[in-house]
Design a protein around this motif. Structure first.
Motif, PDB file in Angstrom:
ATOM      1  N   GLU A   1      40.814 -36.771 -59.110  1.00  0.00           N
ATOM      2  CA  GLU A   1      40.377 -35.543 -59.776  1.00  0.00           C
ATOM      3  C   GLU A   1      38.868 -35.572 -59.995  1.00  0.00           C
ATOM      4  N   GLY A   2      38.343 -36.737 -60.364  1.00  0.00           N
ATOM      5  CA  GLY A   2      36.904 -36.861 -60.550  1.00  0.00           C
ATOM      6  C   GLY A   2      36.139 -36.658 -59.252  1.00  0.00           C
ATOM      7  N   GLN A   3      36.663 -37.179 -58.144  1.00  0.00           N
ATOM      8  CA  GLN A   3      36.008 -37.008 -56.846  1.00  0.00           C
ATOM      9  C   GLN A   3      35.993 -35.545 -56.431  1.00  0.00           C
ATOM     10  N   LEU A   4      37.123 -34.874 -56.622  1.00  0.00           N
ATOM     11  CA  LEU A   4      37.184 -33.455 -56.270  1.00  0.00           C
ATOM     12  C   LEU A   4      36.245 -32.620 -57.134  1.00  0.00           C
ATOM     13  N   THR A   5      36.186 -32.945 -58.414  1.00  0.00           N
ATOM     14  CA  THR A   5      35.290 -32.217 -59.312  1.00  0.00           C
ATOM     15  C   THR A   5      33.844 -32.346 -58.840  1.00  0.00           C
ATOM     16  N   ALA A   6      33.437 -33.543 -58.446  1.00  0.00           N
ATOM     17  CA  ALA A   6      32.070 -33.768 -57.978  1.00  0.00           C
ATOM     18  C   ALA A   6      31.778 -32.956 -56.716  1.00  0.00           C
ATOM     19  N   VAL A   7      32.742 -32.894 -55.801  1.00  0.00           N
ATOM     20  CA  VAL A   7      32.542 -32.141 -54.560  1.00  0.00           C
ATOM     21  C   VAL A   7      32.441 -30.649 -54.851  1.00  0.00           C
ATOM     22  N   LEU A   8      33.272 -30.152 -55.754  1.00  0.00           N
ATOM     23  CA  LEU A   8      33.234 -28.728 -56.099  1.00  0.00           C
ATOM     24  C   LEU A   8      31.915 -28.368 -56.789  1.00  0.00           C
ATOM     25  N   ARG A   9      31.399 -29.244 -57.611  1.00  0.00           N
ATOM     26  CA  ARG A   9      30.103 -28.982 -58.249  1.00  0.00           C
ATOM     27  C   ARG A   9      28.981 -28.979 -57.221  1.00  0.00           C
ATOM     28  N   GLN A  10      29.113 -29.828 -56.214  1.00  0.00           N
ATOM     29  CA  GLN A  10      28.141 -29.811 -55.117  1.00  0.00           C
ATOM     30  C   GLN A  10      28.188 -28.463 -54.408  1.00  0.00           C
ATOM     31  N   ALA A  11      29.397 -27.942 -54.185  1.00  0.00           N
ATOM     32  CA  ALA A  11      29.544 -26.636 -53.535  1.00  0.00           C
ATOM     33  C   ALA A  11      28.909 -25.536 -54.373  1.00  0.00           C
ATOM     34  N   GLN A  12      28.997 -25.635 -55.687  1.00  0.00           N
ATOM     35  CA  GLN A  12      28.357 -24.643 -56.556  1.00  0.00           C
ATOM     36  C   GLN A  12      26.840 -24.725 -56.435  1.00  0.00           C
ATOM     37  N   ARG A  13      26.301 -25.928 -56.348  1.00  0.00           N
ATOM     38  CA  ARG A  13      24.848 -26.072 -56.185  1.00  0.00           C
ATOM     39  C   ARG A  13      24.391 -25.510 -54.849  1.00  0.00           C
ATOM     40  N   GLU A  14      25.247 -25.647 -53.829  1.00  0.00           N
ATOM     41  CA  GLU A  14      24.902 -25.161 -52.496  1.00  0.00           C
ATOM     42  C   GLU A  14      25.138 -23.651 -52.357  1.00  0.00           C
ATOM     43  N   GLY A  15      25.842 -23.069 -53.319  1.00  0.00           N
ATOM     44  CA  GLY A  15      26.109 -21.638 -53.261  1.00  0.00           C
ATOM     45  C   GLY A  15      27.335 -21.247 -52.476  1.00  0.00           C
TER      46      GLY A  15
ATOM     47  N   MET B   1      50.873 -26.653 -45.369  1.00  0.00           N
ATOM     48  CA  MET B   1      49.466 -26.528 -45.015  1.00  0.00           C
ATOM     49  C   MET B   1      49.026 -25.065 -45.010  1.00  0.00           C
ATOM     50  N   GLU B   2      49.879 -24.159 -44.596  1.00  0.00           N
ATOM     51  CA  GLU B   2      49.529 -22.735 -44.627  1.00  0.00           C
ATOM     52  C   GLU B   2      49.231 -22.286 -46.051  1.00  0.00           C
ATOM     53  N   ILE B   3      50.046 -22.729 -47.002  1.00  0.00           N
ATOM     54  CA  ILE B   3      49.839 -22.374 -48.405  1.00  0.00           C
ATOM     55  C   ILE B   3      48.527 -22.967 -48.914  1.00  0.00           C
ATOM     56  N   LEU B   4      48.289 -24.222 -48.567  1.00  0.00           N
ATOM     57  CA  LEU B   4      47.070 -24.898 -49.000  1.00  0.00           C
ATOM     58  C   LEU B   4      45.830 -24.215 -48.430  1.00  0.00           C
ATOM     59  N   ARG B   5      45.870 -23.884 -47.150  1.00  0.00           N
ATOM     60  CA  ARG B   5      44.719 -23.248 -46.516  1.00  0.00           C
ATOM     61  C   ARG B   5      44.471 -21.844 -47.064  1.00  0.00           C
ATOM     62  N   ALA B   6      45.541 -21.125 -47.380  1.00  0.00           N
ATOM     63  CA  ALA B   6      45.383 -19.787 -47.950  1.00  0.00           C
ATOM     64  C   ALA B   6      44.642 -19.861 -49.284  1.00  0.00           C
ATOM     65  N   HIS B   7      44.969 -20.873 -50.088  1.00  0.00           N
ATOM     66  CA  HIS B   7      44.273 -21.027 -51.374  1.00  0.00           C
ATOM     67  C   HIS B   7      42.809 -21.383 -51.152  1.00  0.00           C
ATOM     68  N   LEU B   8      42.535 -22.283 -50.216  1.00  0.00           N
ATOM     69  CA  LEU B   8      41.154 -22.691 -49.962  1.00  0.00           C
ATOM     70  C   LEU B   8      40.324 -21.531 -49.407  1.00  0.00           C
ATOM     71  N   GLU B   9      40.952 -20.666 -48.618  1.00  0.00           N
ATOM     72  CA  GLU B   9      40.223 -19.515 -48.078  1.00  0.00           C
ATOM     73  C   GLU B   9      39.866 -18.519 -49.175  1.00  0.00           C
ATOM     74  N   ARG B  10      40.689 -18.433 -50.225  1.00  0.00           N
ATOM     75  CA  ARG B  10      40.322 -17.589 -51.369  1.00  0.00           C
ATOM     76  C   ARG B  10      39.221 -18.245 -52.191  1.00  0.00           C
ATOM     77  N   LEU B  11      39.266 -19.580 -52.264  1.00  0.00           N
ATOM     78  CA  LEU B  11      38.269 -20.316 -53.043  1.00  0.00           C
ATOM     79  C   LEU B  11      36.913 -20.316 -52.342  1.00  0.00           C
ATOM     80  N   PHE B  12      36.933 -20.462 -51.018  1.00  0.00           N
ATOM     81  CA  PHE B  12      35.715 -20.457 -50.198  1.00  0.00           C
ATOM     82  C   PHE B  12      35.805 -19.289 -49.218  1.00  0.00           C
ATOM     83  N   PRO B  13      35.355 -18.111 -49.577  1.00  0.00           N
ATOM     84  CA  PRO B  13      35.544 -16.929 -48.727  1.00  0.00           C
ATOM     85  C   PRO B  13      34.723 -16.928 -47.448  1.00  0.00           C
TER      86      PRO B  13
END
Length: 209
Positions: free
Chosen positions: A132-146, A183-195
């Motif tokens: 969870e900590g690793q994922l949080t760090a990656v998501l915060r990086q994505a926020q910094r990158e826009g 995987m289809e369900i997982l990818r659908a969520h990620l596509e909403r998270l990262f449009p």
């Protein structure tokens, strides 16, 4: 075999018993029989079932991390956050024999720990907390990158992604859905998270290897 090899041999025997018969069937005697060793020798390395189960979880986690590192190395460069997280969560699904054994043992351990004081006493949540900590760090990086909305709570979204992945993994184990459907369900969520653009087919081919 030296001591390290013998410990590993015992742990691998436990995983085979658990994967074939369920964790409830695991006893030190059953593991000794599977390992082709005496019960006394198994008890020399692991005095209790709880110690052996905890060692098995640690080894399975190390193996999962090694598979994840190999999967990451196979992604095209530069690796986008979207592709990174998709590969991260794909590795967490029980899609082959090794990952199925990991999920089966981990889930069974969690259930048994609810009623077994010896198992509950082990530091069981360290692995999930680290992920969870690793994922949080990656998501915060994505926020910094826009590439991820700054209004998102990165820690909450990391917990959401792991909960989604664990739920989908359980649904695969019990035969509710196939790995492809999960995987289809997982990818659908990620596509909403990262449009933005999704990982390329080449990227996903690298994840599958």
């Amino acid at each position: 075999m030296d001591h390290t090899q013998r410990r590993t041999h015992v742990i691998d025997a436990l995983v085979r018993v658990a994967a074939a018969q369920g964790l409830h069937a695991v006893t030190l005697r059953a593991v000794a029989a599977e390992a082709g060793m005496s019960l006394n020798l198994v008890q020399y390395y692991f005095q209790t079932k709880a110690q052996l189960l905890h060692a098995a979880l640690e080894r399975l986690e190390q193996q999962s991390h090694a598979r994840w590192s190999a999967r990451l190395d196979g992604l095209p460069r530069p690796v986008t956050v979207h592709a990174f997280i998709e590969a991260f969560l794909t590795e967490a699904l029980p899609t082959d024999e090794a990952s199925r054994a990991f999920h089966l043992v981990w889930t069974s351990y969690a259930v048994l720990a609810m009623t077994d004081p010896d198992l509950a006493a082990q530091p069981f949540a360290a692995g999930p907390d680290r992920l969870e900590g690793q994922l949080t760090a990656v998501l915060r990086q994505a926020q910094r990158e826009g590439t991820l909305d700054r209004q998102q709570n990165a820690a909450n979204e990391a917990a959401h992604l792991l909960s989604l992945s664990h739920g989908l993994g359980t649904s695969i184990l019990v035969g509710q859905r196939t790995a492809d459907a999960a995987m289809e369900i997982l990818r659908a969520h990620l596509e909403r998270l990262f449009p933005g653009p999704a990982p390329s087919p080449q990227s996903r081919a690298g994840q599958a290897n």
